[in-house]
Each structure stands twice: as structure tokens, then as C-alpha cells.
Design a protein around this motif. Structure first.
Motif, PDB file in Angstrom:
ATOM      1  N   GLU A 145      36.865  52.111  43.579  1.00 50.20           N
ATOM      2  CA  GLU A 145      35.748  51.712  44.441  1.00 50.20           C
ATOM      3  C   GLU A 145      35.640  52.634  45.658  1.00 50.20           C
ATOM      4  OE1 GLU A 145      33.467  49.537  43.793  1.00 50.20           O
ATOM      5  OE2 GLU A 145      32.455  49.530  45.738  1.00 50.20           O
ATOM      6  N   THR A 148      34.305  55.956  44.492  1.00 52.30           N
ATOM      7  CA  THR A 148      32.886  55.830  44.146  1.00 52.30           C
ATOM      8  C   THR A 148      32.030  55.764  45.408  1.00 52.30           C
ATOM      9  OG1 THR A 148      33.485  54.691  42.116  1.00 52.30           O
ATOM     10  CG2 THR A 148      31.220  54.417  42.863  1.00 52.30           C
ATOM     11  N   ARG A 149      32.456  54.957  46.368  1.00 49.36           N
ATOM     12  CA  ARG A 149      31.705  54.854  47.630  1.00 49.36           C
ATOM     13  C   ARG A 149      31.657  56.184  48.363  1.00 49.36           C
ATOM     14  NH1 ARG A 149      32.843  49.124  50.674  1.00 49.36           N
ATOM     15  NH2 ARG A 149      32.515  47.791  48.863  1.00 49.36           N
ATOM     16  N   GLU A 152      29.054  58.214  46.654  1.00 51.08           N
ATOM     17  CA  GLU A 152      27.708  57.703  46.928  1.00 51.08           C
ATOM     18  C   GLU A 152      27.280  58.062  48.353  1.00 51.08           C
ATOM     19  OE1 GLU A 152      27.501  53.996  43.727  1.00 51.08           O
ATOM     20  OE2 GLU A 152      28.200  53.581  45.751  1.00 51.08           O
ATOM     21  N   GLN A 181      37.402  51.979  35.963  1.00 53.74           N
ATOM     22  CA  GLN A 181      37.261  52.858  37.140  1.00 53.74           C
ATOM     23  C   GLN A 181      37.022  54.304  36.714  1.00 53.74           C
ATOM     24  OE1 GLN A 181      36.902  51.136  39.900  1.00 53.74           O
ATOM     25  NE2 GLN A 181      37.434  49.406  38.576  1.00 53.74           N
ATOM     26  N   LYS A 184      33.358  54.400  36.115  1.00 53.62           N
ATOM     27  CA  LYS A 184      32.631  54.194  37.371  1.00 53.62           C
ATOM     28  C   LYS A 184      32.668  55.439  38.253  1.00 53.62           C
ATOM     29  CE  LYS A 184      34.189  51.455  40.893  1.00 53.62           C
ATOM     30  NZ  LYS A 184      34.627  50.167  41.474  1.00 53.62           N
ATOM     31  N   SER A 186      33.369  58.508  37.344  1.00 55.21           N
ATOM     32  CA  SER A 186      32.706  59.632  36.666  1.00 55.21           C
ATOM     33  C   SER A 186      31.188  59.545  36.831  1.00 55.21           C
ATOM     34  CB  SER A 186      33.055  59.646  35.182  1.00 55.21           C
ATOM     35  OG  SER A 186      34.437  59.854  35.015  1.00 55.21           O
ATOM     36  N   GLY A 187      30.670  58.328  36.813  1.00 54.80           N
ATOM     37  CA  GLY A 187      29.234  58.138  37.020  1.00 54.80           C
ATOM     38  C   GLY A 187      28.830  58.597  38.409  1.00 54.80           C
ATOM     39  N   ALA A 188      29.633  58.236  39.406  1.00 52.20           N
ATOM     40  CA  ALA A 188      29.326  58.626  40.785  1.00 52.20           C
ATOM     41  C   ALA A 188      29.425  60.142  40.959  1.00 52.20           C
ATOM     42  CB  ALA A 188      30.265  57.903  41.749  1.00 52.20           C
ATOM     43  N   VAL A 189      30.412  60.764  40.290  1.00 50.13           N
ATOM     44  CA  VAL A 189      30.538  62.230  40.331  1.00 50.13           C
ATOM     45  C   VAL A 189      29.281  62.864  39.723  1.00 50.13           C
ATOM     46  CG1 VAL A 189      31.814  64.246  39.470  1.00 50.13           C
ATOM     47  CG2 VAL A 189      33.073  62.209  40.172  1.00 50.13           C
ATOM     48  N   LYS A 190      28.809  62.291  38.605  1.00 54.42           N
ATOM     49  CA  LYS A 190      27.662  62.871  37.903  1.00 54.42           C
ATOM     50  C   LYS A 190      26.407  62.824  38.780  1.00 54.42           C
ATOM     51  CE  LYS A 190      25.867  64.717  34.141  1.00 54.42           C
ATOM     52  NZ  LYS A 190      24.450  64.579  34.171  1.00 54.42           N
ATOM     53  N   LEU A 191      26.166  61.703  39.458  1.00 55.12           N
ATOM     54  CA  LEU A 191      24.972  61.601  40.294  1.00 55.12           C
ATOM     55  C   LEU A 191      25.057  62.577  41.478  1.00 55.12           C
ATOM     56  CD1 LEU A 191      24.069  57.791  40.362  1.00 55.12           C
ATOM     57  CD2 LEU A 191      23.573  59.537  38.642  1.00 55.12           C
TER      58      LEU A 191
END
Lengths: 295, 256
Positions: A145, A148-149, A152, A181, A184, A186-191
Motif C-alpha cells: 500500500e 502504491t501510494r 500514485e 500486492q 497492485k 505493478s499496476g501503480a508502476v504501469k500507470l
């Protein structure tokens, strides 16, 4: 993906000796330190002055996350994010609370990663530093988390992200939620990547398991400290699977460099300036570099 | 049934594998595609294009093999990096041609070996996680047997994840968990309970969307209802604009 592995390298004498209180250099009780690799004996103050790198054989001692932040981020520019966030026992795993409590006590931290913003030689960045002293840097829900934050926040504010990884992998005590995680983060890295922003990972000893199989290997640029152990499976697990001894230096940073999986092996003393250079090469505004900066 | 009973059932040798699901659901329409275009063709991953109710779909499965010879050939369903790269190549191809992706997951985990490390097992899985998150076409993953950690997740960053009632999905094998926790790999049953790895537990945790009744053999009629369910789901998902689909997928994992 087992969470703990027996690492090839012997434990060094600076490990597991209690907390590193905030803003205070850690001073070992012994005046003399023996290098676990070359067995050379040195004054602990000399080791400290040398970024905790053995002056004789170049062994990079593991260091606490807080100390890494101090080494990397310009003085008085670090603003920590989500410092109070800490894990709970969501799947009622036996003795997890006890483990968390002792990890907090021994590391002086709330989780296995510190995140925040700061400047590196005047370059603003988001930074995350993992902590081997907190359950061997294992990735729990809060670890994921916080990372990810951090991504973001960086995407929103158009900042680069630097992550120093050190991890035994997923945190078994959080079961499937730990595995989630990986997706999660990896998704944040991609964006962040799709927004055209820079992400640099610095792999430190050891980086394995679910962290290797997610954000550690997703950087635009992947650096490593010398001789760090980096792999997906730990060496002991591989030896058990294939029933043979592994070649020397297998899964070392230098091995990964040769196989094409990392961009450069960088000495600890050069890490800060290297990061600053790389960030500067990717910053869109060509601002004047003032003379007092560290480059 | 105890958690460990599910583990035993998920690993049973006579259980239908990806090949069975593919032949029962897609029949002769399945055309197999091989190779990752970089290193090799990993037989632990089977992939290709098929039709479901006349519409094209990309099919990818982790395949354990149905007898000893097949199992050796397919490395018992444990993929090397080239297997994950083959899967990603086929997913990217699906995205290009606007067809949905279905993944059948059945693996004890990504392979742990010298070659796998040399060719970047961690990097291959990481890339799949990243790329699947923003794939502009629907992805559905069905766990038909074992779902071993990162090696399973690399085919399961999906819009929906379904599990067969006896399938399992876990961050670590119960044996691995037992040896770490109690230094005793024989305490597998206790570890199975702790890990919350059954379809029921994972449904409660919000990790999966649906539990599928189990076919007892490859002759079972359950494959027909599964086929209809897949077709219906893809029809619904394909009506969603890709940007929205990606947003929903991101939020699906963001909540954990």
C-alpha cells in the motif's frame, strides 16, 4: 515462493543489534568490526566514514532504511509519507501479531518500507526504501500500500520514483493478500510509466521472491549495489529443486549484469550522484544547476 | 472437506488439466501457437486461438500433463521465463486483434532452476503483471487446480478470477509454509488451514468472483455450462470501453 531463504552471505556483525533511532547514527558497541567476507578488522568509525563499505574488500554491509534515506536525500528535504501505517492480522495467521511486534521493536520502524518525498542534489523525487531489519523486508499489505501510494503521488505530481529494494519476498503471514500486492504495485508502476515518468530501482542485498517478480524488475533503469544477491527463488530453494550445488556468484549483481537484467552496478559512495545525474537526464525543464549542488 | 483435502484434490493426477478444458470447451476450433519469439517454446504453457460461440478468443493454459511422459515433457506445469513471455506475446496479440483472453491456471509455481534464473524468471513475471494491468481487452482467469504464487498470478491479473471448487491459490505451498513456521514440512494440513487457500476462503476475501462446480471427469457435462458462462462474461466485458475496463481492473487489485 518461499518467504525466507538462507542467504549465501554470512550475517555480518552490524545486523540484529537493535534499533536505529531516528536521526541518530547507529554506533555499535564494539570499536572494532570484522568484515564477514575478507575477515579484515577495521575501526567501526572507519567503516561508518566509508558508507559502511569494507575498505579492504569492498563488501557492502547491509544498512538500515533510515540510514539509507540519510545517505541519499539532501539534508532537511525528506518528508515521510504514511509513517504511521502498520499491519494487522487480516487472515488470523498464528503468531503474526507477535512477529510484527518484535519486528517493530528490533527495527524501530512500523513497516518494511519507508516512503516519502525529498531532494537528491536538488532534484525532487519520490523515494521508497525497504528495510531488511523488518521481517527481512517481506512484502505485506501495508508495504504494498505504501509503495502504491508513493507511485500514485508521483504520477499525480509528475515526479520520478526511486526504490531501494531489499526483501525476502512475499509475507507468508498475510497469505494471498501478500501476493495481491505484487499485482497492485505493478499496476501503480504501469500507470506511472504510461504517464512518461522515470522509475529507477536500486537492488540491494538481498532482493528475492515476490519483490523481484514485481516492482524491483520494473524500473526504467535498474541499478544494483556490488555483489548483492538478486533472484526470484532463493539459492537454497533452487539447490533443493535441482539437487546440485550452485555455481559461485550465481544470482549476484554482477551475474545479473552479465545476463542483461540490470543496467549498472554502482558503488554505494557513488549512488547519490548517479541517481541525481539520471534524474537530471530525464527532467524536462533545463534549469540551471547551482554550484553548491553535489554534482 | 478440510483445507488439506482441497490441496490433495487440487493436485490429484486424474484431475482434468488445461488441455482437457480447452478440448471440451473449444473443441476443434483451437489452433495452437508456439514460442516466445525470444528463446524457446515452453511446453508448460499451452496457447492459441479458438472460437467460443463463433467468436475468436485467445486461450492460454498452464499445462501439467496427463501422464508421466507428458508431465516430464511439460515440466509438471512449472513454466520457465519463456513460458510467461509466450503468454504475454499471445495476450498482446489478443489486444491487437480485439479478442478476449482466457487463462487456465494450474501450476505448483514458476520453475526454480538455474536456467530460469539466468533468463530472468522474476523479470518475466513482473512484466506480465505490469502489462496485463493495462491490456485493452477482457481477461478472465480460471484456476482449475493448483495456483502456486507468482507463477499463477502471472496469468491472473484479470478482470475476473474464477476457481474450481477444489482448486487452491496460495502465496506459498503448504509444505513450504510448514517448514518455515514449524520447521516441519509434514504439518501440511495445519499450514493449509492457516494460508486461507481454498476457493471458499478466497471468495470471502474478495480475491475471486466465482466458484465453479467441479467436473468429475473429462466426460462431464459441466464443461457445457462453463462454456456458456465464459461466453456470457466475455460478451458483457467486451461492451465495456477499454479505458473503463482498465480502470475497473486496476481498482480490482487496488482494494487489497
Amino acid at each position: 515462493m518461499p518467504e525466507f531463504f538462507n542467504f549465501l552471505k554470512p550475517k555480518n556483525e552490524l545486523e540484529n543489534q537493535g534499533g536505529f533511532p531516528e536521526n541518530h547514527p547507529y554506533i555499535p558497541e564494539e570499536l572494532w568490526i570484522k568484515c564477514p567476507v575478507c575477515k579484515g578488522v577495521m575501526l567501526s568509525s572507519d567503516l561508518m566514514d566509508n558508507h559502511k563499505v569494507c575498505p579492504k574488500c569492498d563488501y557492502h554491509f547491509r544498512i538500515a532504511a533510515r540510514q539509507r534515506v540519510d545517505m541519499t536525500i539532501d539534508e532537511d528535504t525528506f518528508h515521510e509519507m504514511d509513517a504511521d501505517m502498520s499491519s494487522t492480522n487480516k487472515i488470523d495467521f498464528p503468531d503474526y501479531e507477535k512477529k510484527l511486534k518484535s519486528a517493530k521493536l528490533s527495527s524501530g520502524e512500523n513497516e518494511s518500507v519507508i516512503t516519502g518525498t525529498g531532494e537528491i542534489c536538488g532534484e525532487k523525487t519520490v523515494i521508497a526504501v525497504m528495510n531488511s531489519q523488518f521481517m527481512m523486508g517481506s512484502m505485506g499489505t501495508v508495504t504494498g500500500e505504501k509503495i502504491t501510494r508513493a507511485f500514485e503521488y508521483a504520477t499525480l505530481h509528475r515526479l520520478p520514483v526511486i526504490i531501494f529494494t531489499v526483501s525476502g519476498g512475499a509475507r507468508m503471514q498475510e497469505g494471498i493478500l501478500s501476493l495481491m500486492q505484487m499485482a497492485k504495485t505493478s499496476g501503480a508502476v504501469k500507470l506511472h510509466s504510461d504517464a512518461g515518468l522515470l522509475y529507477i530501482t536500486v537492488l540491494t542485498d538481498p532482493t528475492t521472491g515476490g519483490v523481484t517478480a514485481s516492482f524491483a524488475m520494473e524500473g526504467d533503469i535498474i541499478l544494483s549495489e556490488p555483489r548483492a544477491l538478486i533472484g526470484f527463488a532463493g539459492p537454497r530453494v533452487i539447490e533443493q529443486t535441482i539437487r546440485q550445488k550452485l555455481p559461485k556468484d550465481f544470482q549476484s549483481a554482477e551475474f545479473l549484469l552479465e545476463k542483461g537484467f540490470i543496467d549498472a552496478v554502482v558503488q554505494r559512495k557513488d549512488m547519490k550522484t548517479t541517481l541525481a545525474r539520471l534524474i537530471r537526464l530525464h527532467s524536462s525543464n533545463d534549469k540551471e544547476v547551482s554550484s553548491d549542488e553535489c554534482l | 472437506m478440510s483445507a488439506y483435502d482441497h490441496v490433495t484434490a487440487a493436485r490429484a493426477n486424474d484431475r482434468p488439466t488445461s488441455v482437457d478444458y480447452i478440448s471440451r470447451i473449444f473443441g476443434d476450433t483451437f489452433f495452437e501457437l508456439h514460442g516466445d519469439r525470444r528463446f524457446a517454446d515452453d511446453k508448460a504453457v499451452i496457447g492459441g486461438i479458438a472460437e467460443i460461440n463463433g467468436k475468436p478468443v485467445t486461450v492460454i493454459g498452464l499445462e501439467k500433463g496427463r501422464n508421466l511422459k507428458e508431465r516430464m515433457d511439460r515440466n509438471f506445469g512449472s513454466a520457465h521465463p519463456e513460458g510467461y513471455r509466450k503468454a504475454l506475446r499471445l495476450m498482446k496479440q489478443a489486444e491487437k486483434f480485439h479478442r478476449p483472453v482466457i487463462c487456465f491456471v494450474d501450476t505448483s509455481g514458476a520453475y526454480c532452476g538455474i536456467g530460469a534464473e539466468e533468463r530472468g524468471q522474476g523479470q518475466a513475471i513482473a512484466e506480465n503483471l505490469m502489462e496485463m494491468m493495462t491490456l485493452r481487452t477482457p481477461v478472465l482467469s480460471i484456476f482449475i487446480g493448483e495456483g502456486g504464487s507468482g507463477g499463477a498470478l502471472a496469468l491472473a491479473v484479470a478482470d475476473e478470477v474464477w476457481m474450481l471448487e477444489n482448486a487452491i491459490y496460495s502465496v506459498i505451498s503448504p509444505e513450504g509454509c510448514a517448514s518455515i513456521l514449524w520447521k516441519d514440512p509434514s504439518k501440511t494440513a495445519e499450514a493449509s488451514e492457516c494460508l486461507k487457500l481454498t476457493a471458499q476462503d478466497l471468495f470471502k476475501l474478495g480475491v475471486i468472483e466465482r466458484i465453479i462446480r467441479e467436473p468429475r471427469d473429462v466426460e462431464s457435462r459441466i464443461f457445457d455450462s462453463l462454456k456458456n458462462l465464459i461466453a456470457e462474461t466475455f460478451e458483457k466485458k467486451q461492451a465495456i470501453p477499454p479505458e473503463r475496463l482498465i480502470e475497473l481492473r486496476y481498482n480490482r487489485f487496488r482494494k487489497f
